[in-house]
Scaffold this motif. Sequence first.
Motif, PDB file in Angstrom:
ATOM      1  N   LEU B   4      50.665 114.482 -24.960  1.00 57.59           N
ATOM      2  CA  LEU B   4      49.773 113.812 -25.854  1.00 57.59           C
ATOM      3  C   LEU B   4      50.427 112.659 -26.834  1.00 57.59           C
ATOM      4  N   VAL B   5      51.409 113.327 -27.466  1.00 58.92           N
ATOM      5  CA  VAL B   5      52.449 112.537 -28.357  1.00 58.92           C
ATOM      6  C   VAL B   5      52.745 111.249 -27.447  1.00 58.92           C
ATOM      7  N   LEU B   6      53.669 111.630 -26.481  1.00 59.93           N
ATOM      8  CA  LEU B   6      54.132 110.501 -25.816  1.00 59.93           C
ATOM      9  C   LEU B   6      53.041 109.484 -25.474  1.00 59.93           C
ATOM     10  N   ALA B   7      51.904 109.872 -24.958  1.00 56.24           N
ATOM     11  CA  ALA B   7      50.894 108.966 -24.615  1.00 56.24           C
ATOM     12  C   ALA B   7      50.821 108.008 -25.978  1.00 56.24           C
ATOM     13  N   ALA B   8      50.505 108.700 -26.963  1.00 58.28           N
ATOM     14  CA  ALA B   8      50.111 107.926 -28.415  1.00 58.28           C
ATOM     15  C   ALA B   8      51.424 106.970 -28.654  1.00 58.28           C
ATOM     16  N   SER B   9      52.500 107.475 -28.532  1.00 59.86           N
ATOM     17  CA  SER B   9      53.711 106.497 -28.609  1.00 59.86           C
ATOM     18  C   SER B   9      53.623 105.305 -27.530  1.00 59.86           C
ATOM     19  N   ARG B  10      53.282 105.446 -26.350  1.00 61.41           N
ATOM     20  CA  ARG B  10      53.026 104.317 -25.495  1.00 61.41           C
ATOM     21  C   ARG B  10      51.926 103.678 -25.926  1.00 61.41           C
ATOM     22  N   ILE B  11      50.960 104.047 -26.367  1.00 60.78           N
ATOM     23  CA  ILE B  11      49.734 103.251 -26.777  1.00 60.78           C
ATOM     24  C   ILE B  11      50.039 102.270 -28.040  1.00 60.78           C
ATOM     25  N   GLY B  12      51.055 103.206 -28.761  1.00 62.96           N
ATOM     26  CA  GLY B  12      51.302 102.465 -30.046  1.00 62.96           C
ATOM     27  C   GLY B  12      52.247 101.052 -29.636  1.00 62.96           C
ATOM     28  N   ALA B  13      52.998 101.419 -28.797  1.00 61.36           N
ATOM     29  CA  ALA B  13      54.062 100.140 -28.420  1.00 61.36           C
ATOM     30  C   ALA B  13      53.265  99.166 -27.352  1.00 61.36           C
ATOM     31  N   GLU B  14      52.500  99.710 -26.628  1.00 59.82           N
ATOM     32  CA  GLU B  14      52.012  98.662 -25.672  1.00 59.82           C
ATOM     33  C   GLU B  14      50.536  97.937 -26.000  1.00 59.82           C
ATOM     34  N   ALA B  15      49.912  98.915 -26.755  1.00 61.36           N
ATOM     35  CA  ALA B  15      48.396  98.070 -27.252  1.00 61.36           C
ATOM     36  C   ALA B  15      48.160  97.885 -28.555  1.00 61.36           C
ATOM     37  N   ALA B  16      48.560  98.923 -29.452  1.00 61.51           N
ATOM     38  CA  ALA B  16      48.231  98.635 -30.746  1.00 61.51           C
ATOM     39  C   ALA B  16      49.313  97.895 -31.455  1.00 61.51           C
ATOM     40  N   GLY B  17      50.555  98.280 -31.279  1.00 58.77           N
ATOM     41  CA  GLY B  17      51.458  97.262 -31.954  1.00 58.77           C
ATOM     42  C   GLY B  17      51.261  95.822 -31.506  1.00 58.77           C
ATOM     43  N   PRO B  18      51.172  95.222 -30.315  1.00 62.49           N
ATOM     44  CA  PRO B  18      51.115  93.726 -30.179  1.00 62.49           C
ATOM     45  C   PRO B  18      49.942  93.156 -30.949  1.00 62.49           C
ATOM     46  N   ALA B  19      48.941  93.959 -30.896  1.00 64.99           N
ATOM     47  CA  ALA B  19      47.616  93.304 -31.379  1.00 64.99           C
ATOM     48  C   ALA B  19      47.608  93.594 -33.050  1.00 64.99           C
ATOM     49  N   ALA B  20      48.619  94.360 -33.494  1.00 62.58           N
ATOM     50  CA  ALA B  20      48.494  94.724 -34.916  1.00 62.58           C
ATOM     51  C   ALA B  20      48.294  93.428 -35.975  1.00 62.58           C
ATOM     52  N   ALA B  21      49.066  92.364 -35.666  1.00 63.21           N
ATOM     53  CA  ALA B  21      49.030  91.337 -36.686  1.00 63.21           C
ATOM     54  C   ALA B  21      47.748  90.675 -36.452  1.00 63.21           C
ATOM     55  N   ALA B  22      47.175  90.396 -35.364  1.00 60.64           N
ATOM     56  CA  ALA B  22      45.695  89.883 -35.225  1.00 60.64           C
ATOM     57  C   ALA B  22      44.806  90.798 -35.851  1.00 60.64           C
ATOM     58  N   VAL B  23      44.821  91.989 -35.936  1.00 62.76           N
ATOM     59  CA  VAL B  23      43.853  92.992 -36.150  1.00 62.76           C
ATOM     60  C   VAL B  23      43.816  92.789 -37.816  1.00 62.76           C
ATOM     61  N   ASP B  24      45.211  92.667 -38.357  1.00 66.18           N
ATOM     62  CA  ASP B  24      45.274  92.459 -39.818  1.00 66.18           C
ATOM     63  C   ASP B  24      44.866  91.011 -40.446  1.00 66.18           C
ATOM     64  N   ARG B  25      45.193  90.056 -39.584  1.00 62.22           N
ATOM     65  CA  ARG B  25      44.698  88.703 -39.819  1.00 62.22           C
ATOM     66  C   ARG B  25      43.283  88.580 -39.918  1.00 62.22           C
ATOM     67  N   GLU B  26      42.636  88.978 -38.878  1.00 67.90           N
ATOM     68  CA  GLU B  26      41.248  88.831 -38.762  1.00 67.90           C
ATOM     69  C   GLU B  26      40.501  89.644 -39.459  1.00 67.90           C
ATOM     70  N   ALA B  27      41.149  90.879 -39.770  1.00 67.73           N
ATOM     71  CA  ALA B  27      40.350  92.004 -40.421  1.00 67.73           C
ATOM     72  C   ALA B  27      39.180  92.424 -39.306  1.00 67.73           C
ATOM     73  N   ARG B  28      39.721  92.643 -38.187  1.00 63.62           N
ATOM     74  CA  ARG B  28      38.739  93.088 -37.019  1.00 63.62           C
ATOM     75  C   ARG B  28      39.345  94.515 -36.716  1.00 63.62           C
ATOM     76  N   PHE B  29      38.605  95.278 -35.924  1.00 60.19           N
ATOM     77  CA  PHE B  29      38.630  96.409 -35.131  1.00 60.19           C
ATOM     78  C   PHE B  29      39.837  96.279 -34.331  1.00 60.19           C
ATOM     79  N   PRO B  30      40.666  97.332 -34.200  1.00 58.12           N
ATOM     80  CA  PRO B  30      41.565  97.274 -33.331  1.00 58.12           C
ATOM     81  C   PRO B  30      41.204  97.511 -31.861  1.00 58.12           C
ATOM     82  N   HIS B  31      40.314  96.879 -31.169  1.00 62.56           N
ATOM     83  CA  HIS B  31      39.851  97.268 -29.900  1.00 62.56           C
ATOM     84  C   HIS B  31      40.710  97.590 -28.755  1.00 62.56           C
ATOM     85  N   GLU B  32      41.955  96.897 -28.733  1.00 57.95           N
ATOM     86  CA  GLU B  32      42.853  97.221 -27.689  1.00 57.95           C
ATOM     87  C   GLU B  32      43.265  98.491 -27.661  1.00 57.95           C
ATOM     88  N   ALA B  33      43.895  98.906 -28.733  1.00 57.55           N
ATOM     89  CA  ALA B  33      44.300 100.133 -29.206  1.00 57.55           C
ATOM     90  C   ALA B  33      43.292 101.392 -28.857  1.00 57.55           C
TER      91      ALA B  33
END
Lengths: 87, 381
Positions: B4-33
């Motif tokens: 489960l932790v490995l899956a979370a790390s992968r999601i962090g690196a592949e889905a959450a991380g790349p969208a993080a700047a846009a989520v912050d800039r647009e103050a939007r929900f992190p749909h991708e993650a």
Amino acid sequence: MTDPHAVTDQIRAILKEHAHLTMDVTALGDDADLYLAGMTSHASVSLMLALENQFNVEFPDRMLRRQSFESVAAIRRCLAELLVSDG
Amino acid sequence: MSALVLAASRIGAEAAGPAAAAVDREARFPHEAFAALRKERLLSCFVPAALGGQGCSLEELSEICTALGQHCTNTAMIFAMHQIQVACLVRHSGQSAALAQALRDLCERQLLVASATTETGIGGDVRTSSCAVERRGERFALTKSAPVISYAEHCDAILVTARRAPESAPSDQVAVLVRKSDCTLERISTWDTLGMRGTCSLGFKLTAEGPLEHVLPVPYAEISAQTMLPVAHLVWSSLWLGLATSAVHRARAFVRGEARKKPGTTVPGALRLAEVMATLQTMRASVHDAVRAYAERYERPDELSTIAFTLRMNNLKVSCTQLAVQLVHQALLVCGLSGYRNDSPFSLNRHLRDSFGAVLMISNDRILHANANFLQVYKDD
């Protein structure tokens, strides 16, 4: 030997002054839930301090839990334990 | 490391991380993650297997929050807040068939649960409510003006606190599971903040109706002391550890890069980095110790309703949030201008802005006041 009725009366007097209940303390039975009667966590500490002062005891940390102060009867039980050990 | 932790790390690196700047800039929900988290069924990770979840441990839950926190604080915070509600439902549903079914639904459809504990006019004191549950036959009705309900517009249900009944004392509270389909939400305030911008923590007037069985059968006082507060402080501290780890990771990468350019010379930030690593180790140990302390007492509710345990969990939150701010700041000093630039691989822009939210939500001063009150009687014997 401490008179249990006198102790109960003193507990109720302290509750009236320090527990900030939203209900009249005389309307509460010995087993009535004091938290449901409006006593907050903050007020419960004031209660503990007043009890320590009045009875010249110190509640050990193991007694500093929600259940110890949840009713007049519960408070009386804690005090009984401490007052007996004081001789 | 658990799957489960490995899956979370992968999601962090592949889905959450790349969208993080846009989520912050647009103050939007992190749909991708959250699409990725749902796919891996991580929203139900803390629900017991008997109800369709993965039955993960507290240690795993903490590590998942840390893993996500390294890539996107908003994703980690929403995930953490959801898990707080899940933990309350798991432990305090009693024999309720309706609530057990709600948990099964949560697992099957990977539902997201939000929280409405604060109330307009009362501030951050979550153990006081003005609104009350009204019973109408087999149903309840509830209206609450909440200054903040994080990700309310993106969730499937909200756990709402209120007085037990119109005649109840302010601290005589219950928690109610309100399905989105059972309520209307009227926006009453915005969320345009320095950091934590993707948590979408707008304020709402919530008007709800539902089956009485969705009122949790345990006083909120017990839910709060045994589950909501300890889990909250644990998962928050875990995600702040993730944020701090990410900032320190950048500082380390910066120093290594500089060292390679000029082997044999001492990089200016190297000494400070060494200090930072020692502090990070303390923060990590602090989180792990608290997780262990809670895990040891998890099956003993009496132990959880003590001043001693409450102090311990409060201390965790206060110290970890302060350490997170301190570590991100120190990482900036190590990286220097490279960390100060927004268009650099060492940018600490979001780390800095997000870290300041940690000490404010819930306010550390409020927690320290509560601790100070307890310390009038606590002996530490």
